[in-house]
Design an enzyme around this catalytic site. Structure first.
Site, PDB file in Angstrom:
ATOM      1  N   CYS A 216       0.839  -1.207   0.000  1.00  0.00           N
ATOM      2  CA  CYS A 216       0.000   0.000   0.000  1.00  0.00           C
ATOM      3  C   CYS A 216       0.867   1.246   0.000  1.00  0.00           C
ATOM      4  CB  CYS A 216      -0.917  -0.002   1.230  1.00  0.00           C
ATOM      5  SG  CYS A 216      -1.947   1.478   1.303  1.00  0.00           S
TER       6      CYS A 216
ATOM      7  N   ASP B 182      -2.948  -1.691  -2.809  1.00  0.00           N
ATOM      8  CA  ASP B 182      -3.868  -0.585  -2.535  1.00  0.00           C
ATOM      9  C   ASP B 182      -3.000   0.657  -2.705  1.00  0.00           C
ATOM     10  OD1 ASP B 182      -6.118   0.779  -1.631  1.00  0.00           O
ATOM     11  OD2 ASP B 182      -5.515   0.665   0.461  1.00  0.00           O
TER      12      ASP B 182
ATOM     13  N   TRP C  29      -1.970   4.503  -4.698  1.00  0.00           N
ATOM     14  CA  TRP C  29      -2.563   5.696  -5.281  1.00  0.00           C
ATOM     15  C   TRP C  29      -1.497   6.697  -5.707  1.00  0.00           C
ATOM     16  CZ3 TRP C  29      -2.964   4.395  -0.037  1.00  0.00           C
ATOM     17  CH2 TRP C  29      -2.242   5.208   0.841  1.00  0.00           C
TER      18      TRP C  29
HETATM   19  P1  FAD Z   1      -5.976  17.733  -3.540  1.00  0.00           P
HETATM   20  O1  FAD Z   1      -6.735  18.985  -3.363  1.00  0.00           O
HETATM   21  O2  FAD Z   1      -6.667  16.584  -4.152  1.00  0.00           O
HETATM   22  O3  FAD Z   1      -4.648  18.054  -4.330  1.00  0.00           O
HETATM   23  C1  FAD Z   1      -3.831  16.994  -4.825  1.00  0.00           C
HETATM   24  C2  FAD Z   1      -2.421  17.512  -4.970  1.00  0.00           C
HETATM   25  O4  FAD Z   1      -2.391  18.583  -5.892  1.00  0.00           O
HETATM   26  C3  FAD Z   1      -1.837  18.058  -3.673  1.00  0.00           C
HETATM   27  O5  FAD Z   1      -0.513  17.621  -3.539  1.00  0.00           O
HETATM   28  C4  FAD Z   1      -1.893  19.550  -3.849  1.00  0.00           C
HETATM   29  O6  FAD Z   1      -0.906  20.223  -3.095  1.00  0.00           O
HETATM   30  C5  FAD Z   1      -1.673  19.675  -5.349  1.00  0.00           C
HETATM   31  N1  FAD Z   1      -2.218  20.924  -5.908  1.00  0.00           N
HETATM   32  C6  FAD Z   1      -3.194  21.694  -5.407  1.00  0.00           C
HETATM   33  N2  FAD Z   1      -3.412  22.765  -6.185  1.00  0.00           N
HETATM   34  C7  FAD Z   1      -2.545  22.662  -7.225  1.00  0.00           C
HETATM   35  C8  FAD Z   1      -2.276  23.469  -8.383  1.00  0.00           C
HETATM   36  N3  FAD Z   1      -2.945  24.585  -8.624  1.00  0.00           N
HETATM   37  N4  FAD Z   1      -1.322  23.053  -9.248  1.00  0.00           N
HETATM   38  C9  FAD Z   1      -0.654  21.907  -9.023  1.00  0.00           C
HETATM   39  N5  FAD Z   1      -0.848  21.114  -7.937  1.00  0.00           N
HETATM   40  C10 FAD Z   1      -1.785  21.486  -7.052  1.00  0.00           C
HETATM   41  N6  FAD Z   1      -3.748   9.644   1.247  1.00  0.00           N
HETATM   42  C11 FAD Z   1      -3.332   9.588   2.531  1.00  0.00           C
HETATM   43  O7  FAD Z   1      -2.714  10.540   3.027  1.00  0.00           O
HETATM   44  N7  FAD Z   1      -3.595   8.482   3.321  1.00  0.00           N
HETATM   45  C12 FAD Z   1      -4.278   7.405   2.850  1.00  0.00           C
HETATM   46  O8  FAD Z   1      -4.504   6.450   3.577  1.00  0.00           O
HETATM   47  C13 FAD Z   1      -4.741   7.455   1.494  1.00  0.00           C
HETATM   48  N8  FAD Z   1      -5.424   6.421   0.970  1.00  0.00           N
HETATM   49  C14 FAD Z   1      -5.864   6.472  -0.312  1.00  0.00           C
HETATM   50  C15 FAD Z   1      -6.581   5.401  -0.842  1.00  0.00           C
HETATM   51  C16 FAD Z   1      -7.050   5.451  -2.129  1.00  0.00           C
HETATM   52  C17 FAD Z   1      -7.826   4.307  -2.691  1.00  0.00           C
HETATM   53  C18 FAD Z   1      -6.803   6.605  -2.921  1.00  0.00           C
HETATM   54  C19 FAD Z   1      -7.312   6.685  -4.332  1.00  0.00           C
HETATM   55  C20 FAD Z   1      -6.080   7.653  -2.426  1.00  0.00           C
HETATM   56  C21 FAD Z   1      -5.615   7.617  -1.113  1.00  0.00           C
HETATM   57  N9  FAD Z   1      -4.917   8.692  -0.576  1.00  0.00           N
HETATM   58  C22 FAD Z   1      -4.466   8.619   0.725  1.00  0.00           C
HETATM   59  C23 FAD Z   1      -4.738   9.953  -1.322  1.00  0.00           C
HETATM   60  C24 FAD Z   1      -5.932  10.883  -1.003  1.00  0.00           C
HETATM   61  O9  FAD Z   1      -7.123  10.377  -1.580  1.00  0.00           O
HETATM   62  C25 FAD Z   1      -5.762  12.303  -1.550  1.00  0.00           C
HETATM   63  O10 FAD Z   1      -5.484  12.240  -2.919  1.00  0.00           O
HETATM   64  C26 FAD Z   1      -4.676  13.080  -0.875  1.00  0.00           C
HETATM   65  O11 FAD Z   1      -4.868  13.070   0.519  1.00  0.00           O
HETATM   66  C27 FAD Z   1      -4.689  14.541  -1.338  1.00  0.00           C
HETATM   67  O12 FAD Z   1      -5.964  15.088  -1.119  1.00  0.00           O
HETATM   68  P2  FAD Z   1      -6.177  16.642  -0.925  1.00  0.00           P
HETATM   69  O13 FAD Z   1      -7.644  16.928  -1.086  1.00  0.00           O
HETATM   70  O14 FAD Z   1      -5.534  17.127   0.313  1.00  0.00           O
HETATM   71  O15 FAD Z   1      -5.373  17.252  -2.152  1.00  0.00           O
END
Ligand code: FAD
Length: 678
Positions: A631, A676, A678
């Site tokens: 994972c 698992d 991502w």
């Molecule tokens: P988002 O808003 O989705 O942003 C994603 C990234 O883009 C960030 O790094 C952000 O800084 C960057 N970003 C934002 N704005 C911009 C811009 N203008 N230009 C470029 N880049 C930008 N995560 C965990 O921490 N723990 C887990 O256990 C976990 N499990 C997961 C399981 C699955 C099945 C999946 C699919 C994902 C998992 N994730 C996990 C990842 C999680 O779903 C999120 O994708 C992650 O936490 C980021 O979410 P966020 O809303 O904070 O960032």
């Protein structure tokens, strides 16, 4: 700078788009306004595709199989373009909304465009499961079907774009006629947008050259009429951002499920804690209380957290378009087609629409910039937006490389002048809808029946003079800061009380997504767990499950649990450092943990190194039927770990690497190697 054909096409339509929009009263002026030409979603009670097409006088369908909203967003935009460029009357169809038994009977003049994402380990998205069951099972010959497919995938996964490719191959085998080349987009290398634009260009060429469709100049046609309501934000029935209509109607019992991607549970967060000891990095442990609901999960499932945007980003967005003073005003949307779906509950305030429904902070596409240019505040800004929107390299260098979101980019282009002429309805259509984020559950349903734990690393980085932040992880961090009275150097602020104080007491809307990442049913089976960083989340759930089993029955035989974990240092980011010795007390020798600290020695040590060093015992465990679980990071770690297992099998058994790789693949097929990632 040279422009490609697509760029010319986009630009050519833009001048007309402005003229068209500013003559909008012509379109909006009467209630008998003509249809924008496309519809979304099926008639609620009508799963008969042919009947829906006939009833709504449609001659094309854009289907989407979407998990995170990207395919749906592309589908909406493609449908609009097919209508405005080629005059097609398009149905936008969620793949879950229709039955397919009569597909072979449909009118051969219809055109079908499929935008299909692949999820996880080569799986269909939730809304496409039934479609693929039909395709694998009862599908008849469909030589009447004219179709094309764009797959959305991620090349860091082994089964890259498996669903798009499968649909294409099966349709070919069933006699369907593909009208333009199969295309696929790769999120893994960050080229999804450009891949989609290239595919679309070929598709449009085919429509012109092979199907003789006449191309018209692009016109912006709003899909909705925005009606300003003279009522206050607190009037009954006005949405202030409640996740769905049921929340507006407070008479409904909000604790009753089923809870899914259309209906979340408003779960109280009963505890949060910071897991890192770092001044500028953060990782939040959060515990959601589900005791007052019938929401259930099983160990290894995912929790979807429904987001809202930060105060900082909401304000910047509203300000960029001149809506700060009007943020509490209320508007409704009327679909300009009897069956079009309104994207969120209305009436709603401007602020709530931005905060709870629009993905305002992520990266933007080149096409978005080109399409908004006609509404620029002055000629200079318009020219610059068009230039960036039509030049791939310049866009990559000035917008993407600087991590700019839409309002950042527009204000940079205009030198801070607001973009007040952009119609709000245009923004509603342009911005992708804000989607839940998924987290691997880090608790065990055996040991924590009424609470769900997640472990989320906070995504935040400084780029030049601005901070780029992830939506949900910073929301969780803000909850942690307020719940525990702590401080964080990068703290981003959210409206934690939520719409009309409904989230007060640290509540967030969530639902559970079932996963196939599951422990073997026999607890005596040995398991090898690999979870560096937050990849340890579900492994913690697995270990807690086994510890609980042992506690319930001291004589139970629990198989070996060999856990590989990795982080930077033992005192900065070692997740759940205090808990592991407790589990070891429960499980005794059956639990073994091997930790790789990448920054504690001159040579960086990773989990792969630790795994390799235990080659002999790993091979012995595999021979006794052990399961492997991986994972975390999909881009590099998962592949490197798989290669390491191949190397071990090859070395320990004296086999060629090819043969060992085949064995690892067969473990995957038998579900004994689960990922698992991502
Ligand atoms: P988002 O808003 O989705 O942003 C994603 C990234 O883009 C960030 O790094 C952000 O800084 C960057 N970003 C934002 N704005 C911009 C811009 N203008 N230009 C470029 N880049 C930008 N995560 C965990 O921490 N723990 C887990 O256990 C976990 N499990 C997961 C399981 C699955 C099945 C999946 C699919 C994902 C998992 N994730 C996990 C990842 C999680 O779903 C999120 O994708 C992650 O936490 C980021 O979410 P966020 O809303 O904070 O960032």
């Amino acid at each position: 700078m040279a422009l490609d054909t697509l760029d010319f096409a986009v630009i050519a339509g833009l001048a007309l788009a402005v003229a068209f929009y500013f003559g909008k009263d012509f379109i909006f002026g009467s209630d008998n306004a003509t249809s924008a030409g496309f519809v979304a979603g099926g008639d609620e009670n009508d799963r008969d595709l042919g009947a829906t097409l006939k009833k709504n006088k449609k001659n094309a369908v854009v289907f989407f199989g979407s998990q995170t909203g990207t395919a749906e967003d592309y589908a909406t935009k493609l449908a609009k373009e097919l209508h405005s460029k080629f005059g097609l009357s398009v149905l936008i169809a969620d793949m879950a909304d229709y039955d397919y038994e009569n597909f072979h009977d449909l009118d051969p003049d219809y055109l079908y465009f499929f935008l299909v994402a692949t999820y996880g380990e080569g799986e269909p998205t939730d809304n496409a499961v039934e479609f693929f069951n039909w395709l694998d099972g009862d599908a008849d010959q469909i030589s009447n079907v004219k179709y094309t497919v764009f797959g959305l995938g991620n090349s860091t996964y082994e089964f890259y774009n498996a669903m798009g490719a499968k649909l294409n191959e099966r349709f070919e085998a069933l006699g369907a006629e593909r009208i333009s080349p199969y295309g696929q987009g790769d999120d893994g290398v960050g080229t999804m947008d450009e891949d989609f634009l290239s595919w679309k260009e070929e598709c449009f060429d085919s429509l012109k050259n092979n199907l003789d469709l006449e191309e018209r100049e692009v016109e912006y046609e709003p899909s909705f009429k925005l009606i300003e309501e003279d009522i206050s934000a607190t009037s009954e029935g006005v949405s202030n951002g409640e996740p769905n209509k049921a929340y507006v109607d407070m008479k409904k019992d909000l604790t009753k499920g089923p809870f899914d991607h259309t209906h979340p549970y408003l779960a109280p967060i009963k505890e949060t804690r910071e897991l890192f000891s770092s001044h500028d990095r953060a990782c939040v442990h959060a515990e959601f209380d589900i005791s007052e609901s019938n929401l259930r999960y099983s160990t290894g499932d995912h929790l979807a957290i429904w987001p809202s945007n930060s105060n900082e980003n909401v304000l910047r967005f509203l300000d960029c378009f001149g809506y700060v003073k009007r943020k509490d005003e209320v508007f409704s949307l009327k679909a300009l087609d009897s069956t079009v779906s309104i994207p969120f509950p209305v009436p709603i305030t401007y602020e709530a629409a931005v905060r709870y429904h629009m993905e305002i902070s992520g990266p933007i596409s080149r096409q978005a910039l080109a399409s908004i240019a006609p509404f620029a505040p002055n000629e200079e800004s318009k020219k610059e937006a068009l230039r960036l929107g039509s030049d791939k390299a310049l866009f990559a260098q000035q917008i993407h490389a600087n991590y700019l979101n839409l309002s950042d980019a527009l204000l940079k282009i205009s030198g801070g002048v607001k973009w007040e002429s952009v119609p709000f309805v245009f923004l509603i259509e342009l911005m992708p809808s804000l989607q839940p984020r998924y987290y691997s559950i880090s608790s065990s349903s055996l040991s924590e029946k009424t609470s769900i734990h997640v472990t989320a690393v906070v995504e935040i980085e400084k780029h030049g003079d601005h901070t780029v932040s992830g939506v949900v992880t910073n929301l969780l961090k803000d909850v942690e800061v307020h719940q525990n009275g702590t401080k964080f150097v990068h703290n981003i602020n959210y409206d934690l009380n939520g719409p009309q104080n409904k989230f007060k007491g640290f509540k967030l809307p969530v639902h559970v997504r079932r996963s196939t990442f599951k422990l073997p049913s026999n607890p005596a089976t040995p398991v090898i767990l690999v979870g560096p960083g937050t990849g340890v989340a579900p492994m913690r759930g697995f270990v807690r499950e086994r510890a609980k089993l042992q506690k319930q029955d001291a004589n139970a035989t629990i198989g070996k649990t060999l856990l590989f974990y990795g982080c930077r240092t033992s005192d900065e980011d070692f997740l759940y450092k205090e808990e592991w010795p407790e589990y070891a007390k429960q499980l005794g020798d059956s639990l073994e943990m091997d930790v790789a600290f990448s920054r504690e020695s001159a040579n960086k040590v990773y989990v792969q190194d630790k795994i390799l060093a235990r080659g002999q015992i790993i091979d012995e465990l595999l021979k006794t039927g052990a399961y492997i679980y991986v994972c975390g990071d999909a881009s590099k770690m998962a592949r490197d770990v798989q290669s390491t297992f191949v190397k071990i099998i090859s070395e320990q058994r004296g086999l060629s690497e090819e043969k060992a790789a085949e064995l690892v693949r067969s473990l995957k097929v038998q579900n004994r190697y689960q990922e698992d990632v991502w």
